[in-house]
Scaffold this motif. Structure first.
Motif, PDB file in Angstrom:
ATOM      1  N   ASP A  10      39.365  44.437  36.790  1.00 25.32           N
ATOM      2  CA  ASP A  10      38.006  44.994  36.841  1.00 25.32           C
ATOM      3  C   ASP A  10      37.158  44.274  37.887  1.00 25.32           C
ATOM      4  O   ASP A  10      36.314  44.891  38.553  1.00 25.32           O
ATOM      5  N   ALA A  11      37.385  42.941  38.034  1.00 23.37           N
ATOM      6  CA  ALA A  11      36.626  42.179  39.030  1.00 23.37           C
ATOM      7  C   ALA A  11      36.922  42.688  40.434  1.00 23.37           C
ATOM      8  O   ALA A  11      36.029  42.741  41.291  1.00 23.37           O
ATOM      9  N   GLU A  67      37.785  45.784  41.181  1.00 23.05           N
ATOM     10  CA  GLU A  67      37.126  47.081  41.317  1.00 23.05           C
ATOM     11  C   GLU A  67      35.615  46.934  41.487  1.00 23.05           C
ATOM     12  O   GLU A  67      34.979  47.714  42.210  1.00 23.05           O
ATOM     13  N   ARG A  68      35.017  45.920  40.835  1.00 27.62           N
ATOM     14  CA  ARG A  68      33.563  45.731  40.922  1.00 27.62           C
ATOM     15  C   ARG A  68      33.157  44.896  42.133  1.00 27.62           C
ATOM     16  O   ARG A  68      31.966  44.663  42.360  1.00 27.62           O
ATOM     17  N   GLY A  69      34.122  44.410  42.893  1.00 27.79           N
ATOM     18  CA  GLY A  69      33.812  43.629  44.082  1.00 27.79           C
ATOM     19  C   GLY A  69      33.288  42.239  43.781  1.00 27.79           C
ATOM     20  O   GLY A  69      32.458  41.707  44.532  1.00 27.79           O
ATOM     21  N   GLU A  70      33.766  41.619  42.705  1.00 26.81           N
ATOM     22  CA  GLU A  70      33.267  40.306  42.292  1.00 26.81           C
ATOM     23  C   GLU A  70      34.087  39.145  42.850  1.00 26.81           C
ATOM     24  O   GLU A  70      33.664  37.986  42.738  1.00 26.81           O
ATOM     25  N   TRP A 103      36.006  33.753  41.824  1.00 28.83           N
ATOM     26  CA  TRP A 103      35.448  34.907  41.120  1.00 28.83           C
ATOM     27  C   TRP A 103      33.969  34.669  40.890  1.00 28.83           C
ATOM     28  O   TRP A 103      33.585  33.772  40.150  1.00 28.83           O
ATOM     29  N   HIS A 138      31.427  35.618  38.911  1.00 33.78           N
ATOM     30  CA  HIS A 138      31.252  36.344  37.654  1.00 33.78           C
ATOM     31  C   HIS A 138      29.777  36.689  37.460  1.00 33.78           C
ATOM     32  O   HIS A 138      28.894  35.858  37.719  1.00 33.78           O
ATOM     33  N   PRO A 139      29.462  37.892  37.001  1.00 34.85           N
ATOM     34  CA  PRO A 139      28.051  38.283  36.874  1.00 34.85           C
ATOM     35  C   PRO A 139      27.266  37.460  35.860  1.00 34.85           C
ATOM     36  O   PRO A 139      26.043  37.341  35.978  1.00 34.85           O
TER      37      PRO A 139
END
Length: 600
Positions: free
Chosen positions: A330-331, A333-336, A361, A363-364
């Motif tokens: 998912d990271a 895909e989300r560009g993280e 990473w 992370h948000p």
């Protein structure tokens, strides 16, 4: 303080029978029974006597059996036996052992005796033929104590074993008090010691390391051998705003203990260890604390060994780590995900010739995560091949962008690390070449680094894919040469174009002739077979100067340049200035805490 078994205690049960033996009265076989009767009557605490025969043989008379004999039927025993030599009443074949006999073996002998003699004393031979005795009951008590100790103690090192350590860790995590710390210590290159010097020397090294760790442990600390060459220490540390420095200092204390020379060991038996420290508040989950210490140790090992890494506030950030690896897909895909680059310099000209791509990473919720915080979970989720593909394509695109912006000042190549899982997968060469085509980067601008954790069999399974890459111009770099699993044999099997000298040799080359010889050997070998050689872990000007003298062409390390985002590195590449001791600024995102040589 944390109480518990930490190492062999002075009062622990012995393993041999000698310390249990007590003096025994010795009489001549010709003594009359009436005289022996008086001897027993005069000393109520005398349990038995040893009897010496004319031929030098030994017998044994126990107090209880002799008393029954002298009482006799209807009370006439003394009248019947008073003039009889005691030699005729003695057991002519008592159990006799040397003082060095193992308690467990002596108990087995006692257990095989006939029922009548089952609980008779055992005679013990001391130095110069002196005799002593030990009761069967005392032997069995000692055996029970010994078995109880062995249930919680490692037999080779004398430290607490894994079971004891985990039990004490669980209890400590439930108690109130200062923060709990687990120090995880792993001896580096243990396989090399066993292979080159033999397992006997390896066992001696483990026992020696155990003694040195126990010597520097605090009162009440639990020091344990978890298995193989892995040790752990359970202790407490003060909290506060500088708990990071306290944790590193704690780990450094145990790293230096391993580095202390042992004159009883061969000089080739190395004294290098990777140390991980995890600190958590009371109430932290014991399994989590131990796992974080283990992961911190692996980060130290990935940094080249002989280092300390820490994990702070374990438990408070448990939600941050939970499922981190499962979210890598998912990271992406989300560009993280972010790539940081560490420069590799020419030793003589100071130019940035190569850069190594290192993933992070962003992370948000939890900020920047290093690989040690998510790779293990990503491996369990089987996402590493997908991560490798993203890193490789992003790195190729960044180098193509540097080409467009900097022209001849762009790095010559980018190094991308591959995992074992990616090497085992099908179609490695096809997707690497496809990524190069999509980014417009020439194949000879990419160098793939083979994983340190891969053994020769795993690499041989991928050799056809690696040869296809090499035939198309992609470079193949062997990491941590001279340590871990990388050996000279790899050079004859794999299509290698570059090697990295393990940083443990670079760290020791100024003080250790053997390490210096290894660095020189690999530098000379690289020149003779046309392989690029890079020395890892440069941390001082003196090391850089020595590499110049040894004609090692490339160098990498924190002293020259820290891992940094691409835009930070662009500024350095634009200047094109030679490197000395100045460090590349790396921004706030990845700045380490430094204590001596060790960084978080």
């Amino acid at each position: 303080m944390i109480d518990g078994v930490s190492q062999v205690a002075p009062g622990e049960p012995p393993e041999i029978v000698g310390p249990l033996a007590r003096p025994v009265a010795v009489v001549d076989a010709g003594m009359r029974c009436t005289e022996l009767d008086l001897l027993f009557r005069g000393d109520p605490g005398l349990p038995c006597v040893a009897v010496v025969y004319l031929d030098g043989g030994l017998g044994l008379i126990s107090r209880d059996r002799f008393g029954q004999l002298m009482s006799g039927p209807f009370g006439y025993g003394r009248a019947l036996w008073e003039k009889t030599p005691v030699g005729r009443t003695a057991d002519p074949a008592p159990t006799i052992v040397d003082q060095g006999a193992l308690i467990v073996d002596v108990c087995e002998l006692v257990g095989r005796r006939d029922r009548v003699r089952r609980y008779d004393d055992v005679l013990v031979r001391r130095e110069e033929g002196r005799l002593a005795r030990v009761s069967a009951a005392r032997l069995y008590e000692a055996l029970a104590d010994l078995m109880a100790q062995q249930a919680v103690r490692d037999p080779l090192s004398g430290l607490a074993n894994r079971t004891r350590f985990l039990n004490r860790l669980t209890v400590a995590c439930r108690e109130e008090g200062p923060s709990i710390a687990v120090v995880f210590v792993d001896l580096d290159r243990m396989k090399q010691v066993n292979d080159s010097l033999g397992h006997n020397v390896g066992d001696r090294l483990i026992a020696s390391a155990a003694g040195r760790l126990a010597a520097v442990a605090g009162e009440g600390d639990v020091v344990a051998r978890l298995g193989g060459d892995e040790f752990a220490v359970l202790t407490r540390v003060a909290g506060g705003s500088r708990s990071d420095l306290s944790a590193v200092a704690l780990g450094e204390r145990f790293r230096q203990a391993i580095a202390t020379p042992d004159p009883e060991l061969p000089a080739e038996a190395h004294r290098v260890a990777s140390v991980g420290v995890a600190v958590g508040a009371p109430g932290v989950d014991a399994d989590t604390l131990l796992r974080e210490a283990d992961l911190a140790m692996y980060r130290a090992k990935e940094a080249g060994g002989g280092a300390v890494r820490v994990a702070l506030d374990v438990g408070a950030g448990a939600e941050r780590r939970a499922g981190a690896g499962d979210g890598v897909r998912d990271a992406i895909e989300r560009g993280e995900l972010r790539l940081f680059y560490q420069p590799i310099f020419g030793v003589n000209d100071g130019r940035v010739w190569f850069v190594e791509a290192l993933v992070r990473w962003q992370h948000p919720r939890h900020g920047l995560l290093t690989p040690g915080q998510f790779l293990a979970d990503a491996r369990r989720a089987q996402h590493l091949p997908e991560l490798d593909r993203w890193v490789l394509e992003r790195a190729c695109a960044d180098l193509a962008a540097w080409d467009a912006a900097l022209d001849e000042r762009a790095p010559r190549c980018v190094n991308v690390n591959l995992t074992v899982e990616t090497l085992r997968g099908a179609g490695l060469a096809q997707w690497v070449l496809a990524a190069l085509r999509r980014t417009g980067l020439a194949p000879d601008r990419l160098r793939v680094e083979l994983p340190e954790s891969a053994d020769l069999a795993q690499l041989q399974a991928a050799v056809e894919q690696l040869r296809e890459l090499r035939e198309n111009g992609v470079g193949i770099v062997l990491d941590d040469m001279g340590a871990g699993s990388a050996t000279l044999r790899h050079l004859s099997v794999l299509p290698v174009t570059g090697v990295k000298i393990d940083r443990s040799f670079v760290a020791g080359m100024l003080d250790n002739r053997n390490d210096d010889a290894v660095v020189k050997l690999l530098g000379d070998l690289g020149r003779s077979v046309g392989v690029d050689v890079t020395a890892e872990g440069i941390e001082a000007d003196d090391q850089l100067e020595r590499l110049r003298q040894l004609r090692v062409p490339y160098a990498q390390g924190y002293h020259l340049g820290m891992p940094a985002p691409a835009d930070h590195l662009t500024a350095l590449l634009r200047t094109g200035r030679p490197r000395g001791v100045a460090r590349v600024p790396m921004g706030r995102l990845d700045r380490p805490v430094e204590v001596g040589r060790h960084r978080l």
